[in-house]
Design a protein around this motif. Structure first.
Motif, PDB file in Angstrom:
ATOM      1  N   ASP A 272       0.828  -1.210   0.000  1.00  0.00           N
ATOM      2  CA  ASP A 272       0.000   0.000   0.000  1.00  0.00           C
ATOM      3  C   ASP A 272       0.863   1.261   0.000  1.00  0.00           C
ATOM      4  N   LYS A 273       1.920   1.244   0.771  1.00  0.00           N
ATOM      5  CA  LYS A 273       2.807   2.404   0.890  1.00  0.00           C
ATOM      6  C   LYS A 273       3.605   2.649  -0.396  1.00  0.00           C
ATOM      7  N   ASN A 274       3.924   1.583  -1.129  1.00  0.00           N
ATOM      8  CA  ASN A 274       4.839   1.700  -2.262  1.00  0.00           C
ATOM      9  C   ASN A 274       4.188   1.598  -3.639  1.00  0.00           C
ATOM     10  N   LYS A 275       2.880   1.446  -3.689  1.00  0.00           N
ATOM     11  CA  LYS A 275       2.193   1.434  -4.989  1.00  0.00           C
ATOM     12  C   LYS A 275       2.524   2.717  -5.730  1.00  0.00           C
ATOM     13  N   GLY A 276       2.903   2.567  -6.983  1.00  0.00           N
ATOM     14  CA  GLY A 276       3.232   3.737  -7.785  1.00  0.00           C
ATOM     15  C   GLY A 276       4.643   4.258  -7.565  1.00  0.00           C
ATOM     16  N   LYS A 277       5.340   3.705  -6.573  1.00  0.00           N
ATOM     17  CA  LYS A 277       6.700   4.152  -6.268  1.00  0.00           C
ATOM     18  C   LYS A 277       7.737   3.077  -6.550  1.00  0.00           C
ATOM     19  N   ASN A 278       7.321   1.826  -6.562  1.00  0.00           N
ATOM     20  CA  ASN A 278       8.247   0.710  -6.732  1.00  0.00           C
ATOM     21  C   ASN A 278       8.019   0.070  -8.088  1.00  0.00           C
TER      22      ASN A 278
END
Length: 87
Positions: free
Chosen positions: A38-44
């Motif tokens: 949830d925290k890294n969606k779109g970032k990883n």
């Protein structure tokens, strides 16, 4: 190769449960993994979203074992925070 998040979770949990007395640690890994996703969606780059589904990109099935094994190492070393930072 990409796996649905639920499939990846089940595969890693199966690997972790091969070790003795890992039920609580396995539940903790799942909870922390879901938070990490949830925290890294779109970032990883390894988290893919397609048609309202979330996938995780892995090199091969060996990586599932590596995910579980490195979590076991992190438990032994007391470095779970670093495990998630490097994940």
């Amino acid at each position: 190769m990409k796996l649905g998040i639920e499939e990846l979770i089940e595969n890693v949990k199966d690997e972790l449960l091969c070790y003795e007395d890992m039920e609580q640690a396995t539940q903790k890994w799942e909870k922390e993994f879901r938070l990490w996703i949830d925290k890294n969606k779109g970032k990883n780059k390894d988290i893919l979203e397609e048609q309202n589904q979330v996938f995780f990109k892995i090199k091969d099935e060996e990586e599932i074992f590596e995910i579980a094994n490195s979590y076991m190492d992190a438990i032994d070393e007391g470095s779970i925070k670093q495990y998630w930072e490097k994940f």
